[in-house]
Write a protein that holds these residues in place. Structure first.
Motif, PDB file in Angstrom:
ATOM      1  N   LEU A 241      -7.527  -5.091  -8.454  1.00  0.00           N
ATOM      2  CA  LEU A 241      -8.108  -4.439  -9.626  1.00  0.00           C
ATOM      3  C   LEU A 241      -9.410  -5.135 -10.046  1.00  0.00           C
ATOM      4  CD1 LEU A 241      -7.608  -2.141 -11.602  1.00  0.00           C
ATOM      5  CD2 LEU A 241      -6.398  -3.746 -13.049  1.00  0.00           C
ATOM      6  N   ILE A 242      -9.426  -6.443  -9.994  1.00  0.00           N
ATOM      7  CA  ILE A 242     -10.643  -7.194 -10.315  1.00  0.00           C
ATOM      8  C   ILE A 242     -11.753  -6.865  -9.318  1.00  0.00           C
ATOM      9  CG2 ILE A 242     -11.647  -9.519 -10.377  1.00  0.00           C
ATOM     10  CD1 ILE A 242      -8.947 -10.461 -11.557  1.00  0.00           C
ATOM     11  N   LEU A 243     -11.428  -6.823  -8.023  1.00  0.00           N
ATOM     12  CA  LEU A 243     -12.425  -6.461  -7.015  1.00  0.00           C
ATOM     13  C   LEU A 243     -12.984  -5.068  -7.255  1.00  0.00           C
ATOM     14  CD1 LEU A 243     -10.888  -7.803  -3.677  1.00  0.00           C
ATOM     15  CD2 LEU A 243     -12.897  -8.651  -4.882  1.00  0.00           C
ATOM     16  N   THR A 244     -12.125  -4.147  -7.641  1.00  0.00           N
ATOM     17  CA  THR A 244     -12.562  -2.780  -7.898  1.00  0.00           C
ATOM     18  C   THR A 244     -13.514  -2.733  -9.090  1.00  0.00           C
ATOM     19  OG1 THR A 244     -10.483  -1.935  -7.032  1.00  0.00           O
ATOM     20  CG2 THR A 244     -11.773  -0.443  -8.388  1.00  0.00           C
TER      21      THR A 244
ATOM     22  N   ILE B 279     -20.674  -1.082  -4.207  1.00  0.00           N
ATOM     23  CA  ILE B 279     -19.762   0.061  -4.324  1.00  0.00           C
ATOM     24  C   ILE B 279     -18.719   0.040  -3.200  1.00  0.00           C
ATOM     25  CG2 ILE B 279     -21.129   1.727  -3.045  1.00  0.00           C
ATOM     26  CD1 ILE B 279     -19.291   2.458  -6.297  1.00  0.00           C
ATOM     27  N   TRP B 280     -19.087  -0.517  -2.057  1.00  0.00           N
ATOM     28  CA  TRP B 280     -18.136  -0.625  -0.952  1.00  0.00           C
ATOM     29  C   TRP B 280     -16.969  -1.542  -1.337  1.00  0.00           C
ATOM     30  CZ3 TRP B 280     -17.345  -5.552   0.832  1.00  0.00           C
ATOM     31  CH2 TRP B 280     -18.322  -6.482   0.526  1.00  0.00           C
ATOM     32  N   LEU B 281     -17.267  -2.563  -2.155  1.00  0.00           N
ATOM     33  CA  LEU B 281     -16.215  -3.470  -2.612  1.00  0.00           C
ATOM     34  C   LEU B 281     -15.236  -2.736  -3.530  1.00  0.00           C
ATOM     35  CD1 LEU B 281     -15.209  -6.401  -2.623  1.00  0.00           C
ATOM     36  CD2 LEU B 281     -16.646  -6.780  -4.619  1.00  0.00           C
ATOM     37  N   ALA B 282     -15.759  -1.839  -4.342  1.00  0.00           N
ATOM     38  CA  ALA B 282     -14.909  -1.050  -5.227  1.00  0.00           C
ATOM     39  C   ALA B 282     -13.990  -0.142  -4.419  1.00  0.00           C
ATOM     40  CB  ALA B 282     -15.761  -0.226  -6.186  1.00  0.00           C
TER      41      ALA B 282
ATOM     42  N   LEU C 165      -9.975  -0.470  -4.366  1.00  0.00           N
ATOM     43  CA  LEU C 165      -9.144   0.662  -4.764  1.00  0.00           C
ATOM     44  C   LEU C 165      -8.121   1.008  -3.683  1.00  0.00           C
ATOM     45  CD1 LEU C 165      -8.718   2.720  -7.011  1.00  0.00           C
ATOM     46  CD2 LEU C 165     -10.380   4.183  -5.892  1.00  0.00           C
ATOM     47  N   ILE C 166      -8.547   1.014  -2.440  1.00  0.00           N
ATOM     48  CA  ILE C 166      -7.631   1.302  -1.329  1.00  0.00           C
ATOM     49  C   ILE C 166      -6.539   0.234  -1.247  1.00  0.00           C
ATOM     50  CG2 ILE C 166      -7.460   1.396   1.199  1.00  0.00           C
ATOM     51  CD1 ILE C 166     -10.263   2.739   1.138  1.00  0.00           C
ATOM     52  N   LEU C 167      -6.921  -1.026  -1.353  1.00  0.00           N
ATOM     53  CA  LEU C 167      -5.931  -2.106  -1.295  1.00  0.00           C
ATOM     54  C   LEU C 167      -4.980  -2.064  -2.489  1.00  0.00           C
ATOM     55  CD1 LEU C 167      -8.160  -5.043  -0.025  1.00  0.00           C
ATOM     56  CD2 LEU C 167      -6.395  -3.816   1.246  1.00  0.00           C
TER      57      LEU C 167
ATOM     58  N   ALA D 143       0.441  -1.112  -4.284  1.00  0.00           N
ATOM     59  CA  ALA D 143       1.343  -0.442  -5.220  1.00  0.00           C
ATOM     60  C   ALA D 143       2.368   0.408  -4.470  1.00  0.00           C
ATOM     61  CB  ALA D 143       0.542   0.427  -6.186  1.00  0.00           C
ATOM     62  N   ALA D 144       1.936   1.102  -3.438  1.00  0.00           N
ATOM     63  CA  ALA D 144       2.856   1.928  -2.648  1.00  0.00           C
ATOM     64  C   ALA D 144       3.909   1.064  -1.958  1.00  0.00           C
ATOM     65  CB  ALA D 144       2.080   2.744  -1.624  1.00  0.00           C
ATOM     66  N   ILE D 145       3.489  -0.040  -1.392  1.00  0.00           N
ATOM     67  CA  ILE D 145       4.438  -0.945  -0.729  1.00  0.00           C
ATOM     68  C   ILE D 145       5.443  -1.484  -1.750  1.00  0.00           C
ATOM     69  CG2 ILE D 145       4.650  -3.209   0.376  1.00  0.00           C
ATOM     70  CD1 ILE D 145       2.030  -2.542   1.838  1.00  0.00           C
ATOM     71  N   GLY D 146       4.968  -1.834  -2.936  1.00  0.00           N
ATOM     72  CA  GLY D 146       5.862  -2.331  -3.980  1.00  0.00           C
ATOM     73  C   GLY D 146       6.893  -1.295  -4.389  1.00  0.00           C
ATOM     74  N   VAL D 147       6.476  -0.051  -4.540  1.00  0.00           N
ATOM     75  CA  VAL D 147       7.400   1.021  -4.923  1.00  0.00           C
ATOM     76  C   VAL D 147       8.427   1.251  -3.809  1.00  0.00           C
ATOM     77  CG1 VAL D 147       7.551   3.503  -5.342  1.00  0.00           C
ATOM     78  CG2 VAL D 147       5.813   2.151  -6.502  1.00  0.00           C
TER      79      VAL D 147
END
Length: 52
Positions: free
Chosen positions: A13-16, A26-29, A33-35, A40-44
């Protein structure tokens, strides 16, 4: 394990936010966001597996 997921989510979130704040990064954002969404998906998925 949950602490690790939370730490990773905060890091992504900080990187985004930094990526969106600085127009040249913008590439870092996008990567952040992808990471974030991936972590989050892996956690769920893992939490649902543990419940069973």
């Amino acid at each position: 394990m949950l602490v690790l997921l939370i730490v990773l989510l905060v890091l992504w979130l900080i990187l985004t936010v930094v990526g969106f704040a600085i127009k040249g990064l913008i590439w870092l954002a996008i990567i952040g966001l992808i990471l974030f969404l991936g972590t989050a998906a892996i956690g769920v998925i893992r939490r649902r597996a543990v419940r069973r």
